[in-house]
Design an enzyme around this catalytic site. Structure first.
Site, PDB file in Angstrom:
ATOM      1  N   HIS A  52       0.847  -1.209   0.000  1.00 26.42           N
ATOM      2  CA  HIS A  52       0.000   0.000   0.000  1.00 26.42           C
ATOM      3  C   HIS A  52       0.874   1.248   0.000  1.00 26.42           C
ATOM      4  CE1 HIS A  52       0.764  -0.498   4.298  1.00 26.42           C
ATOM      5  NE2 HIS A  52       0.268   0.706   4.543  1.00 26.42           N
ATOM      6  N   HIS A  54       1.449   3.949   1.897  1.00 27.32           N
ATOM      7  CA  HIS A  54       2.038   4.711   3.001  1.00 27.32           C
ATOM      8  C   HIS A  54       3.570   4.758   2.877  1.00 27.32           C
ATOM      9  CE1 HIS A  54      -1.811   4.036   5.567  1.00 27.32           C
ATOM     10  NE2 HIS A  54      -1.920   5.081   4.767  1.00 27.32           N
ATOM     11  N   ASP A  56       6.044   4.582   4.871  1.00 29.54           N
ATOM     12  CA  ASP A  56       6.891   3.588   5.545  1.00 29.54           C
ATOM     13  C   ASP A  56       6.885   2.242   4.812  1.00 29.54           C
ATOM     14  OD1 ASP A  56       4.148   3.383   6.631  1.00 29.54           O
ATOM     15  OD2 ASP A  56       4.972   1.887   8.012  1.00 29.54           O
ATOM     16  N   HIS A  57       6.131   2.150   3.708  1.00 29.06           N
ATOM     17  CA  HIS A  57       6.105   0.915   2.906  1.00 29.06           C
ATOM     18  C   HIS A  57       6.678   1.111   1.495  1.00 29.06           C
ATOM     19  CE1 HIS A  57       3.598  -1.299   5.857  1.00 29.06           C
ATOM     20  NE2 HIS A  57       3.412  -0.054   6.246  1.00 29.06           N
ATOM     21  N   HIS A 108      -7.350  -0.916   5.477  1.00 30.11           N
ATOM     22  CA  HIS A 108      -6.319   0.023   5.975  1.00 30.11           C
ATOM     23  C   HIS A 108      -6.166   1.148   4.948  1.00 30.11           C
ATOM     24  CE1 HIS A 108      -2.684   1.306   8.060  1.00 30.11           C
ATOM     25  NE2 HIS A 108      -1.987   1.204   6.947  1.00 30.11           N
ATOM     26  N   ASP A 125      -0.095  -3.909   6.259  1.00 34.25           N
ATOM     27  CA  ASP A 125      -0.719  -3.364   7.474  1.00 34.25           C
ATOM     28  C   ASP A 125      -2.174  -3.787   7.600  1.00 34.25           C
ATOM     29  OD1 ASP A 125       1.658  -2.102   8.029  1.00 34.25           O
ATOM     30  OD2 ASP A 125       0.923  -0.058   7.721  1.00 34.25           O
TER      31      ASP A 125
END
Ligand code: ZN
Ligand code: FE
Length: 250
Positions: A52, A54, A56-57, A108, A125
């Protein structure tokens, strides 16, 4: 295919898949620790799987793609810099010679994907050890249906989630189901692992089905807890919504 982890940020796990000297990574939020590990192990990065959008990914994709010729598999409906293989779920892709199923798991985020390799689930997540992701974009009905899709996988499927949240989640799970014997045993097991500096993941889907309140919204004790938290009915989605809302304020 061997699977190991590269720690990143405070509590992220970037999963490293290798076959000999060939490598894939899942959700490289940060490039630096990935580059260091690939160099240390003399690996060639061939592909990146993104669950996804975000940061941090996906934050490390650009730097990795500048160093290695990689295919970047990612949700086509989300904004992923450097995506070369937009996916929507239902596809089968080849990862280091292994068939991997792409699963749409909105909740999410709306485009969130999971990658299902033989015996291994990379769930980003969406599902965590003893917990699940926050509903940033999707509805309780969507997330509950996404978790149901995981719950249909075999018990021995290893669950490679993207964060080390299990201990925190277990405290909440105990509040939901204080009498769950499997849960009490898992609390002990995870406390010992963490005290030894070891990760609590991967878990197995069997573990999660037995102890994760978000996969147990049909269990009588979880339904009762949901009703006490204001669930509109005993319906799975209503129970899920009430438990998820409780978790947010726990
Ligand atoms: Zn996220
Ligand atoms: Fe995350």
């Amino acid at each position: 295919m061997k699977i190991s982890f590269i720690p990143a940020f405070k509590d992220n796990y970037i999963w490293l898949l290798t076959q000999g000297k060939r490598a894939f990574v899942v959700d490289p939020g940060d490039a630096a620790p990935v580059i260091a590990r690939l160099h240390a192990d003399d690996l060639t990065l061939e592909g990146i799987l993104i669950t996804h959008h975000h940061a941090d990914h996906q934050g490390g994709v650009g730097e990795l793609a500048a160093r290695w010729q990689v295919e970047v598999y990612a949700p086509g409906s989300e904004s992923i810099a450097g995506c070369t293989r937009p996916l929507s779920g239902g596809e089968q892709i080849d990862v280091l010679g292994q068939p991997v199923e792409v699963m749409a798991v909105p909740g999410h985020t709306l485009g969130h994907l999971a990658y299902v390799a033989p015996g291994a689930l990379f769930c980003g997540d969406t599902l965590f050890g003893a917990g699940c992701g926050r509903l940033f974009e999707g509805t309780p009905a969507q997330m509950s249906a996404s978790l149901d899709r995981f719950a249909a996988l075999p018990d021995d499927t290893r669950v490679y989630c993207a964060h080390e949240y299990t201990e925190m989640n277990l405290r909440f799970a105990l509040a939901v189901e204080p009498q769950n014997a499997a849960l009490l045993a898992r609390v002990e097991r995870v406390a010992a692992l963490r005290a030894a500096g070891l990760p609590s993941v991967p878990s197995t889907l069997g573990d999660e089905r037995a102890t994760n309140p978000f996969l147990r919204t049909s269990a009588p004790a979880v339904i009762e807890a949901g009703l006490q938290q204001g669930a509109a009915s005993r319906d799975k989605t209503d129970v899920f919504a009430a438990i998820r809302a409780w978790r947010n304020s726990f």
